[in-house]
Design a protein around this motif. Structure first.
Motif, PDB file in Angstrom:
ATOM      1  N   CYS A   1      -3.440  38.564 -90.893  1.00 50.28           N
ATOM      2  CA  CYS A   1      -1.995  38.385 -90.740  1.00 50.28           C
ATOM      3  C   CYS A   1      -1.289  38.366 -92.088  1.00 50.28           C
ATOM      4  O   CYS A   1      -0.253  39.007 -92.261  1.00 50.28           O
ATOM      5  N   LEU A   2      -1.847  37.630 -93.026  1.00 53.26           N
ATOM      6  CA  LEU A   2      -1.244  37.545 -94.349  1.00 53.26           C
ATOM      7  C   LEU A   2      -1.223  38.906 -95.045  1.00 53.26           C
ATOM      8  O   LEU A   2      -0.248  39.250 -95.728  1.00 53.26           O
ATOM      9  N   HIS A   3      -2.309  39.679 -94.864  1.00 49.84           N
ATOM     10  CA  HIS A   3      -2.343  40.991 -95.504  1.00 49.84           C
ATOM     11  C   HIS A   3      -1.249  41.896 -94.970  1.00 49.84           C
ATOM     12  O   HIS A   3      -0.526  42.547 -95.746  1.00 49.84           O
ATOM     13  N   TRP A   4      -1.124  41.973 -93.645  1.00 53.38           N
ATOM     14  CA  TRP A   4      -0.138  42.908 -93.102  1.00 53.38           C
ATOM     15  C   TRP A   4       1.285  42.459 -93.392  1.00 53.38           C
ATOM     16  O   TRP A   4       2.187  43.285 -93.544  1.00 53.38           O
ATOM     17  N   GLN A   5       1.485  41.156 -93.502  1.00 55.11           N
ATOM     18  CA  GLN A   5       2.796  40.677 -93.915  1.00 55.11           C
ATOM     19  C   GLN A   5       3.084  41.131 -95.349  1.00 55.11           C
ATOM     20  O   GLN A   5       4.179  41.624 -95.655  1.00 55.11           O
ATOM     21  N   TRP A   6       2.078  40.974 -96.226  1.00 57.23           N
ATOM     22  CA  TRP A   6       2.212  41.426 -97.615  1.00 57.23           C
ATOM     23  C   TRP A   6       2.431  42.934 -97.669  1.00 57.23           C
ATOM     24  O   TRP A   6       3.277  43.426 -98.433  1.00 57.23           O
ATOM     25  N   PHE A   7       1.691  43.694 -96.879  1.00 58.04           N
ATOM     26  CA  PHE A   7       1.770  45.155 -96.863  1.00 58.04           C
ATOM     27  C   PHE A   7       3.194  45.597 -96.533  1.00 58.04           C
ATOM     28  O   PHE A   7       3.790  46.413 -97.248  1.00 58.04           O
ATOM     29  N   GLU A   8       3.754  45.069 -95.454  1.00 61.31           N
ATOM     30  CA  GLU A   8       5.090  45.491 -95.022  1.00 61.31           C
ATOM     31  C   GLU A   8       6.156  45.053 -96.015  1.00 61.31           C
ATOM     32  O   GLU A   8       7.129  45.778 -96.245  1.00 61.31           O
ATOM     33  N   GLU A   9       5.984  43.878 -96.605  1.00 65.39           N
ATOM     34  CA  GLU A   9       6.961  43.427 -97.604  1.00 65.39           C
ATOM     35  C   GLU A   9       6.927  44.324 -98.837  1.00 65.39           C
ATOM     36  O   GLU A   9       7.967  44.555 -99.471  1.00 65.39           O
ATOM     37  N   ALA A  10       5.751  44.833 -99.191  1.00 69.51           N
ATOM     38  CA  ALA A  10       5.618  45.690-100.368  1.00 69.51           C
ATOM     39  C   ALA A  10       6.337  47.020-100.190  1.00 69.51           C
ATOM     40  O   ALA A  10       6.898  47.569-101.155  1.00 69.51           O
ATOM     41  N   ILE A  11       6.322  47.564 -98.974  1.00 67.70           N
ATOM     42  CA  ILE A  11       6.901  48.894 -98.761  1.00 67.70           C
ATOM     43  C   ILE A  11       8.290  48.854 -98.137  1.00 67.70           C
ATOM     44  O   ILE A  11       8.982  49.871 -98.107  1.00 67.70           O
ATOM     45  N   ALA A  12       8.734  47.691 -97.651  1.00 65.68           N
ATOM     46  CA  ALA A  12      10.003  47.587 -96.922  1.00 65.68           C
ATOM     47  C   ALA A  12      11.214  48.100 -97.699  1.00 65.68           C
ATOM     48  O   ALA A  12      12.089  48.752 -97.117  1.00 65.68           O
ATOM     49  N   PRO A  13      11.326  47.835 -99.002  1.00 64.41           N
ATOM     50  CA  PRO A  13      12.528  48.288 -99.717  1.00 64.41           C
ATOM     51  C   PRO A  13      12.611  49.803 -99.889  1.00 64.41           C
ATOM     52  O   PRO A  13      13.633  50.300-100.389  1.00 64.41           O
TER      53      PRO A  13
END
Length: 205
Positions: free
Chosen positions: A80-92
């Motif tokens: 869960c933490l990884h995918w949250q980090w993943f999406e936050e990294a590419i969201a902008p």
């Protein structure tokens, strides 16, 4: 997309976990996660987890009937933490899949330089559990397959000539960097990630 749904679900679960942060279950999971990551899963027993969490063993077994259940919960949390980090990294960078791939590489490099980094939790779990029927082994495999799929999706959206090949190449160098940093430090071979990965992306595009 599959992974986006996974991240959304995990974010909801994280909110629920935060709401009950002081619960015995959460204290057990936080303690186990810290010890498993820093010292290895097999080397840590339930006695140590109970002692350091301040939660009695009867309560531990009420929440996690076996150590394997606790290991699975730890890896679910990592997922869960990884995918949250993943999406936050590419969201902008939603307007450019290529920019998202490059942002993911930069974000991965930042992880490698964090104090206390000792490798990918899932690669570590695979190294400790070679038995294919063990839950930890299955969860680690599922995570890596999901990561490869997400890289493929971004590669395809970016217009790669061969998105399968680019996804494989990026996964290979990412895993290599994750595994190398604990051995040689972030300035060792893993530092080449920011050189190799953009080259691979540019070559495909």
């Amino acid at each position: 997309m599959l992974q986006y749904k996974t991240v959304l679900y995990c974010s909801i679960e994280r909110e629920n976990i935060t709401a009950s942060h002081s619960s015995a279950r959460q204290r057990l999971l936080e303690t186990a996660s810290d010890l498993f990551y820093r010292k290895g899963i097999r080397s840590i027993g339930v006695d140590t987890i109970a002692e350091q969490s301040g939660v009695g063993k009867p309560t531990l077994y009420r929440h996690f009937s076996t150590k394997d259940k606790l290991i699975s919960a730890y890896l679910e949390e990592e997922n869960c933490l990884h995918w949250q980090w993943f999406e936050e990294a590419i969201a902008p960078l939603q307007e450019s899949a290529k920019a998202q791939l490059l942002a993911l590489i930069d974000a991965t490099t930042q992880i490698l330089t964090k104090p206390g980094y000792r490798g990918c939790a899932f690669l570590n779990a695979l190294a400790e559990f070679s038995e294919e029927d063990h839950p930890a082994h299955r969860q680690a495999i599922e995570y890596k397959h999901a990561l490869r799929l997400r890289l493929y999706q971004l590669s395809q959206q970016a217009g790669a000539r061969d998105p399968d090949a680019l996804a494989d190449q990026l996964l290979l160098v990412i895993n290599g960097a994750l595994a190398s940093a604990p051995l040689f430090g972030s300035s060792g071979p893993s530092a080449q990630l920011t050189t190799i990965a953009p080259y691979l992306v540019d070559f495909q595009l």
